[in-house]
Design a protein around this motif. Sequence first.
Motif, short mmCIF file in Angstrom:
data_model
loop_
_atom_site.label_atom_id
_atom_site.label_comp_id
_atom_site.label_asym_id
_atom_site.label_seq_id
_atom_site.Cartn_x
_atom_site.Cartn_y
_atom_site.Cartn_z
N ASN A 85 -11.48 2.28 -11.08
CA ASN A 85 -10.56 1.93 -9.98
C ASN A 85 -10.37 3.08 -8.99
N ASP A 125 -0.03 -2.22 -4.88
CA ASP A 125 -1.33 -2.87 -5.06
C ASP A 125 -2.48 -1.90 -4.81
N LYS A 126 -2.25 -0.99 -3.87
CA LYS A 126 -3.26 0.03 -3.55
C LYS A 126 -2.53 1.36 -3.36
N VAL A 128 0.86 -1.18 0.00
CA VAL A 128 0.00 0.00 0.00
C VAL A 128 0.90 1.23 0.00
N GLN A 159 -4.53 0.49 -10.47
CA GLN A 159 -4.93 -0.25 -9.27
C GLN A 159 -5.95 0.58 -8.47
N PRO A 160 -6.60 0.01 -7.46
CA PRO A 160 -7.53 0.81 -6.66
C PRO A 160 -6.83 2.00 -5.98
N LEU A 192 -9.06 -1.97 1.19
CA LEU A 192 -7.90 -2.86 1.02
C LEU A 192 -8.31 -4.20 0.41
#
Lengths: 196, 251
Positions: free
Chosen positions: A171, A40-41, A3, A71-72, A194
């Motif tokens: 996203n 990833d985030k 993250v 990604q988000p 998450l």
Amino acid sequence: MVVAIIKYNAGNIYSVDYALKRLGISSVVTAEPEVLQKADKVIFPGVGEARTTMSYLKDTKLDLLIKDLRQPVLGICLGMQLMCKRSEEGKTECLNIFDVDVKRFIPQKHEDKVPHMGWNTLSNVAEGLFTKEQEGQFVYFVHSYYVPVNNYTAATTEYTLLFSAALQKDNYYATQFHPEKSGAVGEKILANFLRL
Amino acid sequence: MLAKRIIPCLDIKDETTVKGVNFVNFRNAGDPVELGAQYSREGADELVYLDITASHEGRKTFTELVRKVAACISIPFTVGGGINEIKDVDRLLNAGADKVSINSAALRNPQLVEEIAKNFGSQVCVVAIDANYENNNWICYLNGGRIPTHTYLYDWAAEVENLGAGEILFTSMTHDGVKTGYANEALAALANQLHIPVIASGGAGEKEHFRDAFTLGKADAALAASVFHFGEIGITDLKQYLLKEGVNVRI
């Protein structure tokens, strides 16, 4: 899971880092393009003023980077407002991820104070960032500008009028409130993000 | 609807302990982080940590404490005590505080309010005012209520609002420690005059006093210390009571 929290000239970035640590997740606070792109985030926090922050993002090319993330991504408070089209604060052209303008609260009566500061309830919560559990729950807000209800609204709150407490599109996710300061409810919402 | 806020205040002395705490069943009552966490679990909406040791060494330790509070507690908190210049504010916000409260320093140098608002935004700038009712006037005091000034409460509140204060924390010295209720008339006058939130402080002894601060005093938040520290009023109980009395609080 990596993250990444976008490091820029805004206040209180570390409170998001602390909140993630309480969830047992370690994060990196960084402005390094490669780290942000590979995470990833990505979380885009923010306490500050729109115009100076936006020009900082442009100078550092973070504006283009944020718009290209796949990604988000979660924008928080000023982060959410900067993800919109333009803001009345300093008449600022923003990132235009959400095609909607940011407006200043206009008090309707003496008791309406600006900023809107304190705990207020969520309604009309949408699947994604939220579960039904968050409907009606209290979260913590501090802001003078708001995003009107629009096609991307993922939750609403009422203060002088009904406004967007959260947005989502593809996203990109965003909250006007501070999940990192919203006690157990806020931690749930961060955990929801998450999991996306 | 925006909720009325309940704010426990923790006075930090000897650098790491909370003054005036007397929990029978709470082992770590003196630990400011533990106590803050407990209040947060019980439903406190915000916390205030006041550094009442003014030594240079104490200040460093207090900053460490602020860092720990920020790491452990998931609700907003304000810090105050010993803030004299913008670099104190910068240090405390960097350590993770959400707001700072300034009192004597603002009376001595009103420009500090403006500087804080310009540099960090009004929302971080709480101006605390200690005032005593004497000869039909509310007189502001310096240095924790020890030195009277020639400044009147309503004038000063208006001035700091104009300078960019985000909130007023008004402590009535007349009511503080007496436990007969908050200074509701003065609170209501402030609420009618100002366009920023007012936090009531000084005088809480019963649950009814909190209700009255919100209804009669029109306060946006109510702060108390000893009734919480001595376990006389539980925050969960208090909020249930307020809800029943028609005050909108976060449960």
